[in-house]
Structures are given as structure tokens and as C-alpha cells.
Design an enzyme around this catalytic site. Structure first.
Site, PDB file in Angstrom:
ATOM      1  N   ASN A 119       0.824  -1.207   0.000  1.00 37.16           N
ATOM      2  CA  ASN A 119       0.000   0.000   0.000  1.00 37.16           C
ATOM      3  C   ASN A 119       0.862   1.263   0.000  1.00 37.16           C
ATOM      4  OD1 ASN A 119      -2.308   1.635   0.106  1.00 37.16           O
ATOM      5  ND2 ASN A 119      -2.257   1.721   2.320  1.00 37.16           N
ATOM      6  N   TRP A 555      -6.066  -3.740   3.040  1.00 36.53           N
ATOM      7  CA  TRP A 555      -5.627  -2.596   3.830  1.00 36.53           C
ATOM      8  C   TRP A 555      -5.730  -2.858   5.326  1.00 36.53           C
ATOM      9  CZ3 TRP A 555      -7.747   2.196   0.678  1.00 36.53           C
ATOM     10  CH2 TRP A 555      -6.926   2.377  -0.442  1.00 36.53           C
ATOM     11  N   ASP A 593     -16.183   0.488  -2.951  1.00 39.97           N
ATOM     12  CA  ASP A 593     -14.824   0.810  -3.387  1.00 39.97           C
ATOM     13  C   ASP A 593     -13.891  -0.387  -3.273  1.00 39.97           C
ATOM     14  OD1 ASP A 593     -15.365   3.401  -4.052  1.00 39.97           O
ATOM     15  OD2 ASP A 593     -14.766   4.233  -2.135  1.00 39.97           O
ATOM     16  N   GLU A 599      -3.612  -4.779  -4.967  1.00 42.83           N
ATOM     17  CA  GLU A 599      -2.512  -4.743  -4.008  1.00 42.83           C
ATOM     18  C   GLU A 599      -1.857  -6.095  -3.725  1.00 42.83           C
ATOM     19  OE1 GLU A 599      -2.221  -2.684   0.281  1.00 42.83           O
ATOM     20  OE2 GLU A 599      -2.672  -1.505  -1.485  1.00 42.83           O
ATOM     21  N   HIS A 689      -4.477  14.276  -5.486  1.00 44.03           N
ATOM     22  CA  HIS A 689      -3.364  14.202  -4.547  1.00 44.03           C
ATOM     23  C   HIS A 689      -2.431  15.410  -4.697  1.00 44.03           C
ATOM     24  CE1 HIS A 689      -4.875  10.110  -4.371  1.00 44.03           C
ATOM     25  NE2 HIS A 689      -4.255  10.003  -3.220  1.00 44.03           N
TER      26      HIS A 689
END
Length: 754
Positions: A119, A555, A593, A599, A689
Site C-alpha cells: 500500500n 488494507w 470501493d 494490491e 493528490h
């Protein structure tokens, strides 16, 4: 037996680097003060490692933002537009990382992508015909001298030349092979200076070796290192890999003149087999046997069994990867002693290396016996009913009916949205006021009623504003949520939460992954209250916002006592309950989401389906398989490479998928077109970002590019991610420009038809 650490968390025990850097961004401290605080933090970490008895201590693993960006700037790999900015070197560095908009120019940030299967995010170096690779920076030397002055001789760390080229993007017809001679010369210059400074070792990180390598890749790697290693002088070079095994070029590695090879025995499924087939006596094997990515205590008995099978004559015990990916220390947590005993964060992993070394030296049998107590018996009581439910899932449980094409027709009639419907990804700015109110509730300085009044007020404010600027599908803003995974974990059984378990995600952004301790079930509704409230405030559609099971798993720090597949299906069943409750309460658009879908995708394509996609995609489908055809299911994915798994994403069978696309210049559109992607899509039209505000014309250009590749009936317009980390002013300005740009493009399309 000697010990080594590949890298150490740089944000600090209490996120000191984050707060200092953000103060610099806000002009609250000077550049000199920032540099001083960074130097103090580096010294603190070096001393910690030294006092723990680590033999090989890394330097240059520190970064203000990202070590790949550091490496690019060290070697003059900087876009021409950035080079021309009249900014200080530090501000130019941050401009490349975050974007810049001001009196001295306008610069988009470099693309940002996932760092392999973690991550963490890295900044993608950009090569073109103007690129001239040469050693121009001094960070790696400055930090080595810093440590030396403190009496600590470190092993400098640097992204290796093959991985640097492998992770970069090449424009204007350039390719990696064009830069071989330049890159060899630049790294040779590093060798020369480190030799002059008296360095003993240099660690070159080459994690790209654990991905699939073509014959051309092997040839490129061998050409670089065959030449480069002749220039090392007295400097010893450690070739460090992690996140997998090096099956494609192991034979090359043991023949080349490396002094040490760092191999991953945690994620490298074939590493032990490779090494047992032969390892040169003259090389040092840096054996990655302490997991640098998960937080469970090492099983010493299993690890020792691995180490004892190694044929190498010179072995150094090491972490499997940088400890950047785990929190700082369990000592900062308030878990019960019984629970805490099972966990190992960065500081504890260093101690594990020392204990394993002592046991191998025959000095710590009691430590081994104590460790084995953690792995005897059952740590938790298994949920028998949940286990049976998972075992009883049929193929039909993972299939939504009718097919997407039929649902698409029904939903267009249901919602009557305009061409190019506009929306956001979900969250709105979590200002200091929002965070302060949540903290006051946690400290019992507010009662629940007072807090609810505040949250309702924020929702009302932002619902009205969204209506005013003309967004088509609204969101409630997620002001009540601390984190998109932690919030759900706090409302599910089986989770534990750290107090200070922060891990760097990118730049100054940290996440605090929850810990899956036991079986996961939903105990009560999680999002219904505020989703229903928001929908009651408007006649427009408001999306229900959920996090998908694969992202919640990826996550979190996952269990190691059951498979990730079983753990993900547990979470999927819990989120399925939430989806059906949202639908029953009048929420007609539900976004689930899956930001972290990629990942844990294996780094080798041959393992994608057998080890991941064959259960990850069905887990997502399980979540929404029972909703009505008219209920529109959205999902979102961000900051990763998706072009090579487009068929799998289409197979998720969502109705609308939004992607991060702005930093990658909408490259994903070509693959959507080539693969005849069926799902409606919302490629992000601006980068959230970065603090810069995109102009109306910039967004119009992005929309026009999308329309060249995707049928207009299938296009949604949205930012590329949630807006939680942005300021209110830039958020409002950006979204006002987004809606204005969309309206103008709609007009262009109408005029074109007429």
C-alpha cells in the site's frame, strides 16, 4: 550470526516527519528547520538500530516523500518543465511530488503508482529525449557522512539501475536500452564517491527481479551489471530483492560479481528451493526471514528450520523487505499483554532478528520455548456457523442477474441522468474542525446527540453545495468516518485497532491498518443512518458509500492462521448485509470501493488467477449479487496499474467503475477500448493528490480525450479519488470547474449532433 535491516520506517515513532513536512508546506517552519528535524530523526533511528545490535544498518532509506523520486533527482532524471521552475531544490522536489501552481509556474505532479504489492506509492520517473542521466545529487553521501560523524557506519541504500528503468515511463520513442551507458556511468560515480568516503557496502534494491522477466529483461539486467560490477573497487555490493523470488534469473545472479544477495524467504515461494540447488561460497546470503509486511510475531521454530536448510557458508539474518510497511513499535499500544504478545512491529522485528541469531548461536533456548507457546493451541474460538455458510456458497451466490446489458437499459430509465453524468468518488475534506469534533466525541467531551447535530450540519452544507454547482449524483461526504477501512472494521467483529500503528502510504499520508484478529461478521448496520439522512435532504440521487471486501482485507493486517480467501469471503458476507440494508432503505446507487484490488495481486502473471483473481473477483461479486436490477452498483480503483487486468475488472460485474487516470495521462483508455470493456466508466479527470486546481479548459481536454476512446453513453465525469485530504477551497474550486467543463462539453456534443 550477523543481522541486517533492509530499511526502516522514516515517518518516525509519532509521525514526526509528517508533521514537520506539513508545517513546511504551510510556511510554519523554514527549510533549515525542516532539515534539522529530519537529521535528528535519522540519527534517532540509526542509534536505535545500533543499540539493538543490528550489524548492517541502512542509510539513504530516509526520504521527505519517496526514495524512487530521490533516486531520479540524484541522477538528474527530471522533466524539462520542472527543471525550468524557479524554485529551490527542495521546493522543486515537492513540486514533482505534489504538483505546483503559483507565480513561478504550473506543474502537474509526477504519476504515482503502487509500490509492487504493497500500500505504499512511489513517484514514477519520466524519461524522454532530453534526459541526461548523471550524478548531480549528494543525498546518499550526506546521510552516510552524517551517520559516520555519529560513530555509526551504515550501508547506503539505493534503488538499483534495473528497477529504476523498469519502473519508469519513457516518452518520445525512448526506451530503457537508450540509457544503459549513461546509467552505468552514473552508478559508477556513486561507487567512486562511496569508496572515497570509506563505505564498506552498498545495497542496490532490485525488487523488479521478482516479477516476470523476459529474455530481453534478463539481457538488459546482465548488460548493466556485467559492466557496472567491474567498477565497484573495494566497495562490496549487495543485490537486494524482496516481495517474491528470483526464479527467472537466479542463475545469472549467482554468476555475477555481487558480494551479497538479499533474498526473500517469506513471499519468495521458490527461494529456498533455488538456494538449496546451489549458492556460491564466496557470496554472503542475506536471508529475509523476518516478515517486513505483516505484524504477527515470528514463529522461531519454522524460521530456524528454514535457516538450517540454507547451504550458504556466509549467512546474514535479515528482514524480508523494508520495515517501512509496518508500524513503529508495539510498545506504543495499549493491547492486553496476552494480545500484545502476538504482535511484532518494526522495533520488535529488530529484536526478533537478534533473538534468532542468539538461538542459532546456542545461547537462548528459553527464548525459543517462550516463542513456541504463542503457536500452541487455538488463539481464537472459530465461528462454526460462519464457516459452514462459506462452505455452502454455490456458484449462483456469486452471479448477479440479469446481465449487465439489460441492467444498463433499466438503470438509464430509472435515473434519467444527463449525458456525461457528474459525481465525486465519495469523501469531502476532513478539516481540522471535523477531526476535532470526532476526537471530542471519543474523549466523551461531546455526547452522541451533539456530535450527530454537527455531522448532520456538514452533510446539509455539502448536499446543498453539490446541488448548487450542478453535480448529478451526490455523496454525503463521509464526515463521520475516520478511514475507509478502519471505520468498517470498527463496526465488524473480529477486528483490533492500534492506537499508534501508522504506516506511510505516500508522502506525508499515513494509514493505520486495522488488525484482523478473529472471524469477521457484521453485528449491526454501519452506514444506513447517514446515507438515509443524506438522501432525505435532496431529490437528487445520493450514493451509498462502502468499502469492498478485497480492499478491507488488503488494507488490514491479515490473519496468518487462515487463508486470505476465507478471510475475504467472511468480510464479503458482512458487506453484503450492508448493501442489502442500504437498498431496503431507499439507496438506489451504491458504491463499493475496491481501491486496493491490485494490491495483493501476485507479481508474476502466471500466479494471478490460481493465487488471487480466482477468489478476489468472486468475493466482490458476492457482495452485490442479490441486489435488484435497477440498483446501480459503482466501484472505484486508484493509483495502480490496471491495464493488464481489464478483463478481470470487467468481470466484477459492477455497473459503473471509476479509475484513477489523471496522473497516468488516461493511458488506461486504450486498454478499455482494446478489450471492449462493457462497464460504464469514470476515468478521473483531475489529480486529487495535488493541491493545484485544474482549469475548466484542462478538464474539458481530459473529457474530450476520454470521448475519443469510450462511447459517450458510457462515460461518467469525476475526480480520480476521494477528496478527504484536500482543503475546502481547492475542492470547491476544482469541482466547480469540473461541472462547468462537463456542461460545456455536453453543449459541444449537442452542437455536433445538430
Amino acid at each position: 550470526m550477523a543481522t541486517s535491516v533492509i530499511g526502516f520506517p522514516r515517518i518516525g515513532e509519532n509521525r514526526e516527519l509528517k508533521f514537520s513536512t506539513e508545517k513546511y508546506f504551510h510556511n510554519e517552519i523554514t527549510q533549515k528547520e525542516l532539515f534539522t528535524r529530519a537529521a535528528e530523526l535519522r540519527l534517532k533511528h540509526w542509534k536505535l538500530l545500533q543499540e539493538a545490535g543490528v550489524d548492517y544498518i541502512p542509510s539513504n532509506d530516509f526520504s521527505f516523500y519517496d526514495t524512487t523520486l530521490d533516486t531520479a533527482l540524484l541522477f538528474n532524471i527530471i522533466p524539462q518543465k520542472a527543471a525550468e521552475l524557479k524554485l529551490s531544490p527542495l521546493d522543486k522536489y515537492f513540486a514533482l511530488a505534489r504538483g505546483y501552481q503559483g507565480e513561478k509556474g504550473d506543474l502537474k505532479a509526477l504519476p504515482m503508482k503502487k509500490w509492487f504489492n504493497t500500500n505504499y506509492h512511489y513517484l514514477v520517473p519520466q524519461f524522454d529525449k532530453t534526459t541526461r542521466i548523471k550524478l548531480v545529487g549528494n543525498k546518499i553521501f550526506t546521510e552516510f557522512k552524517e551517520a559516520l560523524t555519529a560513530g555509526i557506519k551504515t550501508r547506503p541504500v539505493l534503488v538499483g539501475p534495473y528497477t529504476l528503468l523498469n519502473l519508469s515511463e519513457f516518452a518520445n520513442g525512448t526506451k530503457p536500452e537508450d540509457f544503459i551507458s549513461q546509467i552505468i556511468e552514473a552508478y559508477t560515480a556513486v561507487f567512486s564517491q562511496l569508496n572515497q568516503l570509506g563505505a564498506s557496502w552498498l545495497q542496490l534494491d532490485e525488487p523488479s527481479l521478482v516479477k516476470d522477466m523476459s529474455p530481453q529483461d534478463r539481457a538488459l539486467f546482465n548488460k548493466i551489471y556485467t559492466a557496472l560490477l567491474t567498477k565497484k573497487g573495494s566497495l562490496k555490493v549487495l543485490l537486494q530483492t524482496y516481495f517474491g523470488d528470483v526464479r527467472d534469473n537466479y542463475t545469472d545472479l549467482i554468476k555475477l560479481d555481487f558480494d551479497g544477495l538479499g533474498l526473500d524467504f517469506i513471499e519468495g515461494r521458490k527461494t529456498l528451493e533455488l538456494v538449496k540447488n546451489g549458492f556460491p561460497d564466496e557470496k554472503v546470503l542475506f536471508a529475509g526471514i523476518v516478515n517486513g509486511k505483516n505484524i504477527w510475531h515470528n514463529n522461531y521454530q519454522q524460521t530456524l528450520a528454514t535457516v538450517k536448510q540454507l547451504p550458504a557458508t556466509k549467512i546474514v539474518l535479515s528482514t524480508s523487505c523494508s520495515l517501512l510497511h509496518v508500524p513503529f513499535s508495539v510498545a506504543n499500544e495499549n493491547f492486553s499483554p496476552e494480545v500484545k504478545a502476538h504482535f511484532s512491529f518494526a522495533k520488535e522485528k529488530i529484536a526478533e532478528l537478534g533473538e534468532l541469531s542468539s538461538i542459532l548461536d546456542g545461547q537462548a533456548d528459553k527464548l525459543l520455548a517462550k516463542n513456541q507457546k504463542l503457536f500452541t493451541g487455538n488463539r481464537i474460538k472459530s465461528n462454526k456457523k460462519l464457516k459452514e455458510k462459506i462452505a455452502g456458497l454455490t456458484e449462483e451466490a456469486f452471479v448477479r442477474t440479469p446481465a449487465f446489458a439489460q441492467r444498463e437499459v433499466l438503470q438509464k430509465k430509472e435515473f434519467k441522468l444527463p449525458l456525461l453524468p457528474t459525481t465525486t468518488i465519495g469523501s469531502f475534506p476532513q478539516t481540522r474542525v471535523v477531526k476535532k469534533m470526532r476526537a471530542r466525541l471519543k474523549r466523551h467531551e461531546l455526547d452522541q446527540k451533539e456530535y450527530d447535530i454537527f455531522i448532520a450540519g456538514k452533510i446539509n452544507e455539502w448536499i446543498k453545495w453539490q446541488e448548487d454547482i450542478g453535480l448529478d449524483v451526490l455523496v454525503h461526504g463521509e464526515f463521520e468516518r475516520n478511514d475507509m477501512v478502519e471505520y468498517f472494521g470498527q463496526n465488524l467483529s473480529g477486528y483490533l485497532f492500534s492506537k499508534n500503528g501508522w504506516v506511510q502510504s505516500y508522502g506525508t499520508r499515513g494509514v493505520k491498518p486495522p488488525i484482523i484478529w478473529g472471524d469477521v461478521t457484521r453485528q449491526k448496520p454501519i452506514t444506513i443512518k447517514w446515507s438515509k439522512y443524506a438522501q432525505e435532504q435532496t431529490n437528487k440521487v445520493v450514493k451509498g458509500m462502502l468499502t469492498g471486501p478485497v480492499t478491507i482485507l488488503n488494507w488490514s493486517f491479515p490473519r496468518e492462521d487462515i487463508s486470505v480467501r476465507e478471510s475475504t469471503l467472511q468480510i464479503a458476507l458482512a458487506i453484503q448485509d450492508e448493501v442489502l440494508d442500504l437498498e431496503a432503505n431507499g439507496i438506489r446507487v451504491i458504491q463499493i470501493d475496491e481501491a486496493a484490488l491490485r494490491e495483493k495481486l501476485p507479481l508474476r502473471k502466471s500466479d494471478w488467477y490460481s493465487e488471487y483473481l480466482d477468489w478476489a473477483i468472486p468475493a466482490f461479486r458476492l457482495v452485490h449479487s442479490q441486489v435488484k436490477p435497477e440498483t446501480q452498483i459503482h466501484t472505484h480503483m486508484c493509483y495502480s496499474e490496471f491495464t493488464d487486468i481489464i478483463p478481470a475488472i470487467d468481470n466484477m460485474d459492477a455497473d459503473v467503475i471509476s479509475f484513477e487516470a489523471s496522473r497516468s495521462n488516461l493511458e488506461i483508455l486504450d486498454e478499455l477500448q482494446a478489450k471492449n470493456f462493457q462497464t460504464e466508466v469514470g476515468p478521473g479527470v483531475y489529480d486529487i493528490h495535488s493541491p493545484r486546481v485544474p482549469s475548466v479548459e484542462e478538464i474539458k481536454d481530459a473529457i474530450r480525450k476520454i470521448l475519443q476512446k469510450v462511447p459517450k453513453q458510457k462515460v461518467w465525469v469525476n475526480p480520480d479519488c476521494g477528496l478527504k485530504t484536500r482543503g475546502e477551497n481547492e475542492t470547491r474550486a476544482s469541482l466547480e470547474n469540473l461541472t462547468s467543463a462537463t456542461k460545456e462539453v455536453r453543449k459541444e456534443l449537442e452542437d455536433g449532433e445538430n
